[in-house]
Design an enzyme around this catalytic site. Structure first.
Site, PDB file in Angstrom:
ATOM      1  N   LYS A  35       0.834  -1.203   0.000  1.00  8.53           N
ATOM      2  CA  LYS A  35       0.000   0.000   0.000  1.00  8.53           C
ATOM      3  C   LYS A  35       0.869   1.254   0.000  1.00  8.53           C
ATOM      4  CE  LYS A  35      -3.744  -0.337   2.206  1.00  8.53           C
ATOM      5  NZ  LYS A  35      -4.998  -0.330   2.934  1.00  8.53           N
ATOM      6  N   ARG A 105      -3.705   2.761   8.574  1.00  4.09           N
ATOM      7  CA  ARG A 105      -3.975   1.476   7.914  1.00  4.09           C
ATOM      8  C   ARG A 105      -2.719   0.625   7.841  1.00  4.09           C
ATOM      9  NH1 ARG A 105      -8.579   1.902   4.172  1.00  4.09           N
ATOM     10  NH2 ARG A 105      -9.339   4.022   4.101  1.00  4.09           N
ATOM     11  N   GLY A 114      -8.437  -7.274   4.546  1.00  5.31           N
ATOM     12  CA  GLY A 114      -9.284  -7.428   5.721  1.00  5.31           C
ATOM     13  C   GLY A 114      -8.651  -8.161   6.886  1.00  5.31           C
ATOM     14  N   MET A 116      -5.886  -7.352   8.688  1.00  3.49           N
ATOM     15  CA  MET A 116      -5.295  -6.533   9.754  1.00  3.49           C
ATOM     16  C   MET A 116      -6.132  -5.281   9.980  1.00  3.49           C
ATOM     17  SD  MET A 116      -1.268  -7.101   9.067  1.00  3.49           S
ATOM     18  CE  MET A 116      -1.447  -6.667   7.358  1.00  3.49           C
ATOM     19  N   ARG A 360      -3.427  -1.473  -6.277  1.00  2.00           N
ATOM     20  CA  ARG A 360      -2.633  -2.695  -6.122  1.00  2.00           C
ATOM     21  C   ARG A 360      -3.041  -3.649  -7.240  1.00  2.00           C
ATOM     22  NH1 ARG A 360      -5.656  -4.689  -0.564  1.00  2.00           N
ATOM     23  NH2 ARG A 360      -7.723  -4.933  -1.458  1.00  2.00           N
ATOM     24  N   HIS A 476     -15.808  -8.356   1.820  1.00  3.85           N
ATOM     25  CA  HIS A 476     -14.771  -9.255   2.348  1.00  3.85           C
ATOM     26  C   HIS A 476     -14.926 -10.656   1.783  1.00  3.85           C
ATOM     27  CE1 HIS A 476     -13.332 -12.232   5.339  1.00  3.85           C
ATOM     28  NE2 HIS A 476     -12.281 -11.452   5.333  1.00  3.85           N
ATOM     29  N   ARG A 582       1.449 -48.017 -11.836  1.00  7.18           N
ATOM     30  CA  ARG A 582       1.506 -48.932 -10.695  1.00  7.18           C
ATOM     31  C   ARG A 582       0.778 -50.221 -11.075  1.00  7.18           C
ATOM     32  NH1 ARG A 582      -0.532 -43.985  -9.278  1.00  7.18           N
ATOM     33  NH2 ARG A 582       0.659 -42.656  -7.858  1.00  7.18           N
ATOM     34  N   ARG A 638       6.083 -49.724 -13.275  1.00 10.41           N
ATOM     35  CA  ARG A 638       6.693 -50.275 -12.056  1.00 10.41           C
ATOM     36  C   ARG A 638       6.182 -51.690 -11.829  1.00 10.41           C
ATOM     37  NH1 ARG A 638       5.411 -47.315  -6.482  1.00 10.41           N
ATOM     38  NH2 ARG A 638       3.469 -48.489  -6.688  1.00 10.41           N
ATOM     39  N   GLU A 766      14.041 -44.783  -3.657  1.00  9.85           N
ATOM     40  CA  GLU A 766      13.111 -44.439  -2.573  1.00  9.85           C
ATOM     41  C   GLU A 766      13.657 -44.832  -1.207  1.00  9.85           C
ATOM     42  OE1 GLU A 766       9.439 -46.652  -3.374  1.00  9.85           O
ATOM     43  OE2 GLU A 766      10.619 -47.990  -4.641  1.00  9.85           O
ATOM     44  N   SER A 785      13.977 -43.051 -11.110  1.00 13.19           N
ATOM     45  CA  SER A 785      12.765 -42.292 -10.826  1.00 13.19           C
ATOM     46  C   SER A 785      12.691 -42.157  -9.309  1.00 13.19           C
ATOM     47  CB  SER A 785      11.537 -43.031 -11.359  1.00 13.19           C
ATOM     48  OG  SER A 785      10.384 -42.280 -11.074  1.00 13.19           O
ATOM     49  N   GLY A 787      11.077 -41.909  -6.051  1.00 14.13           N
ATOM     50  CA  GLY A 787       9.787 -42.124  -5.401  1.00 14.13           C
ATOM     51  C   GLY A 787       9.783 -41.357  -4.095  1.00 14.13           C
ATOM     52  N   THR A 788       9.456 -40.068  -4.179  1.00 13.05           N
ATOM     53  CA  THR A 788       9.665 -39.199  -3.014  1.00 13.05           C
ATOM     54  C   THR A 788       8.668 -39.445  -1.885  1.00 13.05           C
ATOM     55  OG1 THR A 788       8.460 -37.467  -4.194  1.00 13.05           O
ATOM     56  CG2 THR A 788      10.875 -37.382  -4.253  1.00 13.05           C
ATOM     57  N   ASN A 789       7.566 -40.169  -2.153  1.00 17.64           N
ATOM     58  CA  ASN A 789       6.672 -40.518  -1.033  1.00 17.64           C
ATOM     59  C   ASN A 789       7.431 -41.399  -0.042  1.00 17.64           C
ATOM     60  OD1 ASN A 789       4.809 -39.247  -2.639  1.00 17.64           O
ATOM     61  ND2 ASN A 789       3.705 -41.098  -3.188  1.00 17.64           N
ATOM     62  N   ASP A 790       7.981 -42.526  -0.530  1.00 15.86           N
ATOM     63  CA  ASP A 790       8.708 -43.434   0.360  1.00 15.86           C
ATOM     64  C   ASP A 790      10.064 -42.864   0.760  1.00 15.86           C
ATOM     65  OD1 ASP A 790       6.849 -45.345   0.789  1.00 15.86           O
ATOM     66  OD2 ASP A 790       7.679 -46.854  -0.561  1.00 15.86           O
ATOM     67  N   CYS A 852       8.472 -39.162  -9.316  1.00 15.20           N
ATOM     68  CA  CYS A 852       7.093 -39.633  -9.525  1.00 15.20           C
ATOM     69  C   CYS A 852       6.280 -39.679  -8.234  1.00 15.20           C
ATOM     70  CB  CYS A 852       7.096 -41.013 -10.190  1.00 15.20           C
ATOM     71  SG  CYS A 852       7.898 -42.285  -9.200  1.00 15.20           S
ATOM     72  N   TYR A 872      12.447 -34.908 -15.917  1.00 15.08           N
ATOM     73  CA  TYR A 872      10.986 -34.804 -15.936  1.00 15.08           C
ATOM     74  C   TYR A 872      10.416 -34.930 -14.538  1.00 15.08           C
ATOM     75  CZ  TYR A 872      10.728 -39.918 -15.359  1.00 15.08           C
ATOM     76  OH  TYR A 872      10.842 -41.195 -14.881  1.00 15.08           O
TER      77      TYR A 872
END
Length: 897
Positions: A35, A105, A114, A116, A360, A476, A582, A638, A766, A785, A787-790, A852, A872
């Site tokens: 602002k 303000r 809205g 603050m 803004r 708001h 899978r 896989r 993984e 590849s 496997g970022t979950n495991d 993946c 990728y």
């Protein structure tokens, strides 16, 4: 002087603006807040900005560092800025004859509408009110004074807003007055006495009369509001760091409530709902700015074009004040061209003279963001690459989901203002906290309120859509809903809400809490029951922008898919192949599960092979369908990953049924299930460990893959690209053994069919050991590849399924900035990805690297993948466009740095 105080001794804390000059400009957003920076910029552009000064965000940081105390040099700088403001305005702060009133303000560097606190008309006391009355009229002066007392007491002194409303309502009832506009100056004087009595009674001290005390109270309240609950919630939802702080803007008041030649309003240079290039906004004659955004009065449209679109009978500003409207249009065009973006403006007209209070970049829906970006690129206002960066990848989620079918049967309860597009179905809820709790349990809810306030932020975010009885397109509810991508209908007149009994009534109909309604934010309709939806149209502007994004990005984007429907959806969304198929999901099919169970229950290789022979044509058929859809695009498939016990029945009823079908006793089945039981199956007999102990499973799957590829190649003349992935590898030896199994099947199929196709064998990284041993593993792997979950589970030692019980506490305490299963832990898990990539490339320079896990569709994680040099990312089909845009953002931001 303490160390922290000493550090801040020589800083400039206050920057003035107005009168055609300014100490700052738009580039100083981090210091002056959005602002303050834009007020300074507008002043430098020669636009009509009331003079004022900005107390910087650095003061906010210092305020908290110093234990809610101010730097010692701040007061003198504020005094000097006040003196300058008095000179520019020709009025005196606290002068009873010619009082200078100011607004106070907040202004963070990122817009937080809205969230603050704000105080208007500051500087009034009995003497100043009398002086103002002499200059501008009694009724106006005492209306302004009562507004100031009410707002200041709420924001600074901590008294409830409702208490003042109660006093005012009781007074109006006694006098037989319906509207505030019917109140006389004498009425307001009496209400002021009642207000002050209530304040002294509750707080044990009188309302402050000294303007300087009022000013510092308001400044402290704004800085204090940076850490209020709603602001903290908003920052968390919008990734705004708490260390940024807020600035405070002190500005000479201009009055939109001086009578019929005065007004206040909010305008957008383009429609923030759909991006149409029409002047969009609302105004109220004889009102202050808070009246528009608070939704207390329903405002009128600004332009005739907008009024016609809405079917509004109210006179637009274009006709009520044509000269002011012309000026405002000119200012709006100047600001849009200057900032090269759609602007959200706040303005006041004081006795026929236009003043600009804010500009803004306007919050907009995803549909509007897309249209505005593409239109501005076509107009030559911005480049194609700038257009790409205008659309937040996460916003695309709003464009990729269903809307209401055109021919759907609509049982319309009420029609309000179409404040934020999109459609949603859910159960009616009247309370924000209840909406949050129900959503936590997985229920779809629609939040229905008379009007929303900043305290409702948690419930609004949890709800699928929002409906309010009062308020306009810039209330708001409307602004926040658009920013969140929630469908919203505002100003649904005739909606009578009784939150206590849990019911709303409209046109003689009654809807109870928990009943299902449908909200169409594009038409403003609220309907009873669940209404049919349709898929979005992804051509036109969407296709254009995604084409630009594809030219800009380096990372390829694939999809996680294993069914023909998912594969087709992914290709339609622009996926360049499958990054994770899978195969176990195919095993759970009703027709196949008996054969899978027969294989598991077999006590020898012969029995297992007999069952696998029956599964082979089924798997082959699956892969054929996928290869047909993919054509020449690659598919990373896989091999079987989960432990075998997952395929066995669990209830006695299912056990009996399976035993009968497979010709074994229930006891034998239970014994086999007991043999397969594992205490910690995630780290048990799964992934490549199954292939090592039961190679015939992986043989069958490999054969199914290669036979399918050959068949589709013969049928279509295309060249399917199979990439066979071995899961959960920890050692190079495991991969080498299983690669030999796969290669043997490929060789056999190619020999049998006389067709040879290119294929690769790789692995999923993984496990931390695999990441660290990537150099060795790459000897046998053509691709990795991640496997970022495991990999996240095994690196952090946290079970994804159980983490919900404590992760929120960890986020709240700042141990993890984000849920590590949603956004990649870049310094921990990410470091392992970097190590594996580096070591893998050293052994095999051309190794293909992808990701993946769920992180493949998260924009922040995609930026990390780009920086790390992966080839990728792969994500769920509906997140493919998000990943494509995020990959383009990553490439463009890198080139800008």
């Amino acid at each position: 002087m303490g160390e922290a105080a000493l550090k801040h001794a020589d800083e400039t804390w206050v920057y003035a603006f107005g009168g055609g000059t300014a100490d700052g400009d738009a580039t100083m957003k981090n210091l002056l807040g959005g602002k303050g920076a834009n007020l300074a910029e507008m002043a430098k552009l020669g636009l009509p900005v009331p003079p004022g000064f900005t107390i910087t965000t650095a003061v906010c940081t210092a305020y908290y560092e110093l234990g809610r105390e101010y730097p010692s040099t701040l007061a003198a700088q504020v005094d000097a800025a006040l003196a300058d403001l008095e000179t520019k305005s020709g009025k005196g702060f606290g002068d009873p004859e010619n009082p200078l009133l100011v607004s106070v303000r907040s202004g963070a560097r990122a817009s937080m509408p809205g969230m603050m606190d704000t105080v208007l008309n500051l500087g009034l006391n009995e003497a100043a009110a009398a002086g103002l009355a002499a200059k501008a009229g009694e009724r106006f002066a005492y209306d302004s004074y009562r507004r100031f007392i009410q707002m200041y007491s709420n924001v600074v002194l901590g008294m409830g807003h409702d208490e003042f409303e109660h006093i005012l309502d009781e007074y109006k009832d006694r006098q037989g007055v319906d509207l505030d506009t019917d109140m006389s100056a004498d009425d307001w004087k009496k209400v002021i006495v009642l207000y002050k009595d209530a304040i002294e009674k509750e707080l044990g001290r009188p309302f402050p009369d000294d303007p300087k005390e009022q000013l510092w109270g308001a400044v402290s309240a704004v800085f204090g509001s940076w850490m209020n609950d709603r602001a903290i919630t908003y920052r968390k939802l919008n990734d705004i760091p708490s260390e940024w702080g807020t600035a405070v803007n002190v500005q000479a008041m201009v009055f939109g409530n001086l009578g019929e030649t005065s007004a206040t309003g909010v305008a957008f240079t383009r429609d923030p709902s759909n991006g149409d290039p029409i002047f969009y906004g609302e105004y109220l004659i004889n009102a202050q700015g808070e009246d528009v955004v608070a939704g207390i009065r329903t405002p009128a449209p600004i332009s005739r074009e907008r009024a016609d679109t809405l079917g509004s009978d109210d006179a637009p500003l274009e006709e009520a004040m044509p000269e002011v409207y012309g000026q405002l249009r000119g200012v709006a065009d100047t600001l849009e061209r200057h900032y090269k973006d759609m602007q959200d403006l706040e303005f006041t007209v004081e006795d026929g003279k236009l003043y600009m209070l804010q500009t803004r970049s306007g919050k907009r829906t995803a549909a509007a963001a897309l249209k505005i970006a593409v239109d501005m690129a076509r107009e030559g206002l911005i480049t194609e690459n700038e257009a790409i960066l205008r659309l937040d990848p996460a916003q695309l989620d709003q464009l990729l989901h269903p809307t209401i079918a055109e021919d759907a049967k609509r049982d319309v309860l009420v029609t309000g203002l179409p404040a934020s597009p999109g459609a949603a179905v859910g159960k009616v809820v009247f309370d924000s906290e209840e909406a949050f709790l129900m959503a936590e349990k997985g229920e779809d809810v629609i939040l229905v309120r008379v009007e929303t306030s900043p305290e409702d932020i948690k419930g609004m975010h949890a709800a699928r859509a929002i409906v309010t009885a009062r308020g306009g397109m810039t209330s708001h509810a409307a602004v926040v809903a658009r920013g969140m991508g929630r469908p919203c209908v505002c100003g649904a007149g005739g909606l009578q809400i009784d939150g206590k009994t849990g019911v709303f009534r409209v046109m003689g109909r009654e809807v109870k809490k928990g009943e299902v309604i449908t909200v169409d934010g594009a038409s403003g309709q609220v309907m009873l029951g669940a209404v049919d939806m349709v898929q979005p149209d992804l051509s036109g502007d969407f296709g254009m922008l995604m084409g630009w994004a594809d030219k800009a990005r380096r990372l390829k984007v694939r999809a996680n898919a294993e069914t023909p429907l998912d594969t087709r959806t992914a290709v339609e969304f622009g996926a360049e192949g499958i990054g994770l198929c899978r195969t176990e999901h195919m095993f759970f099919d009703e027709e196949r599960i008996p054969e899978v169970r027969a294989m598991i229950l077999s006590n020898d290789v012969t029995g297992r092979r007999a069952a696998l022979d029956k599964l082979l044509p089924m798997q082959r058929g699956d892969f054929e369908e996928i290869f047909r859809i993919l054509e020449d695009r690659p598919a990373t498939i896989r091999l079987l990953d989960p432990p075998l016990h997952e395929f066995l029945p669990h209830t006695d009823e299912d056990m009996a049924e399976v035993a009968k079908a497979s010709g074994v006793s229930v006891d034998e089945l239970k014994r086999r299930a007991a043999d397969l039981h594992e205490s910690n199956p995630m780290l048990g007999h799964r992934g490549c460990r199954l292939g090592i102990t039961y190679p015939e499973i992986y043989e069958m799957q490999a054969r199914a893959i290669f036979e399918a590829a050959v068949n589709v190649s013969k049928e279509t003349g295309r060249k399917p690209v199979p990439e066979v992935m071995i899961p959960l590898v920890a050692t190079q030896k495991e991969l080498a053994i299983l690669k030999a199994v796969v290669d043997a099947q490929a060789k056999a199929v190619f020999a049998e069919t006389g067709v040879t196709l290119d294929y690769t064998v790789g692995t999923m990284i993984e496990l931390p050991r695999a990441a660290l041993q990537a150099g060795e593993i790459a000897q046998s792997a053509a691709f990795f590849s991640f496997g970022t979950n495991d990999l996240t589970q095994t690196t952090l030692g946290i079970s994804r399924d159980d983490a919900g019980r404590f992760l929120k506490a960890y986020e709240d305490k700042g141990i993890y900035e984000k849920d590590p299963f949603v956004t990649l832990d870049q310094v921990g898990v990410g470091e392992l990805v970097k190590i594996a990539a580096e070591r893998g490339r050293k052994t095999r320079p051309g190794i293909k690297l992808g990701i993946c896990g769920e992180h493949g569709g998260d924009p922040a994680s995609i930026a990390f993948c780009h920086r790390t040099g992966l080839d990728y990312v792969s994500c769920s089909p509906y997140r493919v466009p998000i990943a494509r845009l995020a990959a383009a953002h990553a490439a463009l931001k890198e080139s800008h740095n």
